[in-house]
Design a protein around this motif. Structure first.
Motif, PDB file in Angstrom:
ATOM      1  N   LEU A 384       0.797  -1.212   0.000  1.00  0.00           N
ATOM      2  CA  LEU A 384       0.000   0.000   0.000  1.00  0.00           C
ATOM      3  C   LEU A 384       0.835   1.268   0.000  1.00  0.00           C
ATOM      4  O   LEU A 384       0.324   2.349  -0.303  1.00  0.00           O
ATOM      5  N   ASN A 385       2.109   1.181   0.357  1.00  0.00           N
ATOM      6  CA  ASN A 385       2.912   2.390   0.516  1.00  0.00           C
ATOM      7  C   ASN A 385       4.191   2.435  -0.305  1.00  0.00           C
ATOM      8  O   ASN A 385       4.815   3.492  -0.400  1.00  0.00           O
ATOM      9  N   ASN A 386       4.607   1.318  -0.884  1.00  0.00           N
ATOM     10  CA  ASN A 386       5.926   1.269  -1.510  1.00  0.00           C
ATOM     11  C   ASN A 386       5.900   1.499  -3.013  1.00  0.00           C
ATOM     12  O   ASN A 386       6.938   1.737  -3.618  1.00  0.00           O
ATOM     13  N   PHE A 387       4.721   1.450  -3.621  1.00  0.00           N
ATOM     14  CA  PHE A 387       4.675   1.498  -5.087  1.00  0.00           C
ATOM     15  C   PHE A 387       4.222   2.866  -5.594  1.00  0.00           C
ATOM     16  O   PHE A 387       3.422   3.542  -4.960  1.00  0.00           O
ATOM     17  N   CYS A 388       4.746   3.241  -6.740  1.00  0.00           N
ATOM     18  CA  CYS A 388       4.542   4.564  -7.310  1.00  0.00           C
ATOM     19  C   CYS A 388       4.051   4.448  -8.750  1.00  0.00           C
ATOM     20  O   CYS A 388       3.821   3.360  -9.258  1.00  0.00           O
ATOM     21  N   THR A 389       3.938   5.586  -9.384  1.00  0.00           N
ATOM     22  CA  THR A 389       3.613   5.614 -10.809  1.00  0.00           C
ATOM     23  C   THR A 389       4.880   5.395 -11.622  1.00  0.00           C
ATOM     24  O   THR A 389       5.934   5.924 -11.278  1.00  0.00           O
ATOM     25  N   VAL A 390       4.788   4.634 -12.682  1.00  0.00           N
ATOM     26  CA  VAL A 390       5.959   4.335 -13.500  1.00  0.00           C
ATOM     27  C   VAL A 390       5.698   4.767 -14.941  1.00  0.00           C
ATOM     28  O   VAL A 390       4.650   4.446 -15.515  1.00  0.00           O
ATOM     29  N   PRO A 391       6.613   5.527 -15.538  1.00  0.00           N
ATOM     30  CA  PRO A 391       6.433   5.937 -16.933  1.00  0.00           C
ATOM     31  C   PRO A 391       6.470   4.738 -17.874  1.00  0.00           C
ATOM     32  O   PRO A 391       7.226   3.785 -17.670  1.00  0.00           O
ATOM     33  N   ALA A 392       5.672   4.788 -18.915  1.00  0.00           N
ATOM     34  CA  ALA A 392       5.652   3.707 -19.899  1.00  0.00           C
ATOM     35  C   ALA A 392       7.019   3.549 -20.556  1.00  0.00           C
ATOM     36  O   ALA A 392       7.429   2.435 -20.901  1.00  0.00           O
ATOM     37  N   LYS A 393       7.743   4.659 -20.715  1.00  0.00           N
ATOM     38  CA  LYS A 393       9.058   4.584 -21.352  1.00  0.00           C
ATOM     39  C   LYS A 393      10.036   3.739 -20.533  1.00  0.00           C
ATOM     40  O   LYS A 393      10.896   3.066 -21.092  1.00  0.00           O
ATOM     41  N   VAL A 394       9.925   3.815 -19.212  1.00  0.00           N
ATOM     42  CA  VAL A 394      10.781   2.982 -18.357  1.00  0.00           C
ATOM     43  C   VAL A 394      10.457   1.509 -18.577  1.00  0.00           C
ATOM     44  O   VAL A 394      11.354   0.672 -18.745  1.00  0.00           O
ATOM     45  N   LEU A 395       9.171   1.187 -18.586  1.00  0.00           N
ATOM     46  CA  LEU A 395       8.760  -0.204 -18.777  1.00  0.00           C
ATOM     47  C   LEU A 395       9.173  -0.721 -20.153  1.00  0.00           C
ATOM     48  O   LEU A 395       9.609  -1.865 -20.286  1.00  0.00           O
ATOM     49  N   LEU A 396       9.025   0.121 -21.170  1.00  0.00           N
ATOM     50  CA  LEU A 396       9.381  -0.305 -22.521  1.00  0.00           C
ATOM     51  C   LEU A 396      10.872  -0.597 -22.634  1.00  0.00           C
ATOM     52  O   LEU A 396      11.278  -1.562 -23.281  1.00  0.00           O
ATOM     53  N   GLN A 397      11.696   0.216 -21.980  1.00  0.00           N
ATOM     54  CA  GLN A 397      13.134  -0.037 -22.057  1.00  0.00           C
ATOM     55  C   GLN A 397      13.520  -1.261 -21.232  1.00  0.00           C
ATOM     56  O   GLN A 397      14.342  -2.077 -21.670  1.00  0.00           O
ATOM     57  N   LEU A 398      12.924  -1.421 -20.052  1.00  0.00           N
ATOM     58  CA  LEU A 398      13.211  -2.616 -19.250  1.00  0.00           C
ATOM     59  C   LEU A 398      12.756  -3.882 -19.960  1.00  0.00           C
ATOM     60  O   LEU A 398      13.345  -4.955 -19.782  1.00  0.00           O
ATOM     61  N   ALA A 399      11.720  -3.775 -20.772  1.00  0.00           N
ATOM     62  CA  ALA A 399      11.218  -4.948 -21.502  1.00  0.00           C
ATOM     63  C   ALA A 399      12.244  -5.501 -22.479  1.00  0.00           C
ATOM     64  O   ALA A 399      12.163  -6.667 -22.876  1.00  0.00           O
TER      65      ALA A 399
END
Length: 499
Positions: A384-399
């Protein structure tokens, strides 16, 4: 009942906004009423800079963002927000940007062993400092400071208490409850944010389809918007105003944020040889691998005396990582141009149902922690407290870590795994035997590329238990007795100052 589509979702949010914002003035009317607990989110706008002037008259409905900014100003005077449980809260400016990274500092007590290098902690994707300091009895950061390390948790841009000037400026324009409600409802009708809601809704439905494949009787109550959305409406309101500008990627973390944090920590701690030791969990470890890989390629000094990676890899292609389920989401996210995924808000809304079979989010618990490895209350606090919003660009590069060649830079021209054999930094790579996100085989896929005399590899967990899942290396019940000593021994071996 079908899952909510974009139009229905906007209508529901509008109703929840009116109900929440209308009732908030009643709840806060009493000057003696305690303030609601502040939840840590990616858009928390604390800043060490001078806060905007308060409105002419103080009213119970004054924006919480203004209070946050004022509290952050006090940090320089020795105070800090209640959510920050570190000894000190610092802000490191990122050159060339408006960002100021929040750094949680834990000073070692006088009786602790003397160390030569400060310790930097980097957390996973879309997470903040809470994971390293969950409670007084479950604080990895505090434990390391008690071992003599001047310990710093780095919150990257968009995470936790990190902030930027534009957010603080936006906070100063907030007015009363009525205008906030009008602004929120109007904001949802703008073409850009309206499209974002449609896109996030479509991605959510695709996510359900992927997770629920092969399962039956998946309840539409999975998302539980009606029951819980009003409690997170303030978060969503702030997020709508910021989400359109979540336009950074992994390379921004690597090339701008981490170097800025290292420079700031060095200025404060003044290590004799100008180096730090660092520990990264999940994406935090990936950042460390990427950093030493680039330095190996360039022949540069990484300013790190040693690193420890927890459940991290730059190549997942040969593993059976559960994240492979989500790789199909990458192309739709790119196609729909969703700027960011509000992971924190979605999890806080859905988590109460995650342990109630047959809801598919029951899978969430095993992704984070193995059976009986975390106290249920601490696990809930983490989610409930540790997670944030993540940009799609970050996810796309990590993918790209799931494609041939492994993780690469934003242009696809630099493959980080190809240069790990050139590094000169000692590495301790740890894995959990029941880590579904980054299985031991994924960790080893990176480890095998590092010169043998520089790398130490260990898998935690026993056939009969205890077992270690993704977060357990940091906050599992047994970690303090099994994992922490291993880390401390390794860092101690490499804490000498080179002549």
């Amino acid at each position: 009942m079908p899952l909510l589509h974009g139009v229905s979702l906007r209508a529901l949010l509008a109703g929840a906004a009116v109900a929440h914002l209308s009732s908030s003035s009643i709840v806060r009317a009493s000057p003696c009423a305690p303030a609601p607990p502040l939840r840590l989110r990616a858009f928390a706008s604390y800043s060490a800079s001078e806060p905007p002037p308060p409105p002419p008259s103080s009213s119970p409905s004054t924006s919480r963002v203004l209070a946050s900014a004022a509290a952050a100003c006090d940090c320089e005077k020795g105070a800090k927000p209640a959510i920050c449980t570190a000894d000190e809260l610092h802000y490191a400016p990122v050159p060339g940007t408006e960002w100021r990274l929040a750094l949680w500092r834990y000073r070692p007590p006088p009786e602790a062993p003397k160390r030569n290098h400060p310790l930097m902690l980097l957390s996973g994707v879309a997470t903040n400092a809470v994971g390293f300091d969950l409670s007084p009895g479950a604080s990895f950061a505090r434990h390391m400071s008690m071992q003599g390390f001047d310990t710093w948790i780095v919150e990257l841009r968009g995470a936790g208490l990190s902030t930027r000037g534009s957010e603080l400026a936006a906070a100063s324009t907030k007015s009363d409850t009525s205008s906030n409600s009008d602004k929120f409802l109007g904001l949802m009708e703008l073409p850009q944010t309206s499209a974002i809601y449609d896109q996030i809704s479509q991605l959510s439905q695709r996510l359900v389809k992927i997770l629920g494949e092969g399962q039956q009787n998946v309840s539409p109550r999975l998302f539980g918007w009606q029951e819980r959305l009003s409690t997170t409406i303030e978060d969503l309101q702030k997020q709508l105003e910021l989400i359109v500008s979540y336009d950074w990627d992994f390379d921004h973390y690597l090339e701008e944020d981490v170097p800025a944090a290292i420079d700031y920590i060095k200025q404060q701690s003044v290590p004799k040889d100008g180096k730090l030791v660092a520990i990264g969990h999940s994406m935090g470890g990936i950042l460390l691998y990427a950093m030493i890989s680039k330095c190996g390629f360039e022949g540069a000094d990484p300013e790190l005396a040693a690193i420890v990676t927890l459940a991290s890899s730059v190549d997942y292609t040969t593993s059976n990582s559960s994240l492979k389920l989500f790789v199909p989401l990458a192309d739709p996210a790119e196609m729909l141009r969703v700027p960011a995924v509000p992971l924190g808000t979605l999890l806080s809304t859905t988590y109460p149902m995650s342990s109630r079979a047959p809801y598919i989010l029951s899978l969430l618990r095993s992704q984070i922690s193995a059976k009986d490895m975390m106290d249920p209350e601490l696990l809930s606090k983490l989610v409930l407290n540790n997670f944030c919003t993540v940009p799609a660009k970050v996810l796309l590069q990590l993918a790209t870590a799931f494609r041939d060649g492994g993780l690469r830079n934003r242009t696809g021209t630099f493959f980080f795994k190809e240069h790990l054999q050139k590094i000169k930094v000692p590495v301790l790579a740890l894995a959990g035997d029941e880590d579904l996100i980054c299985p031991p085989e994924a960790v080893y896929e990176t480890v095998k590329l590092i010169p043998q005399h520089l790398v130490t590899y260990k898998v935690f967990g026993e056939p009969e238990g205890p077992h270690y899942a993704h977060y357990d290396l940091v906050g599992g019940r047994k970690a303090v007795h099994e994992v922490y000593p291993c880390i401390i021994e390794f860092l101690s071996q490499h804490d000498d100052v080179s002549s």
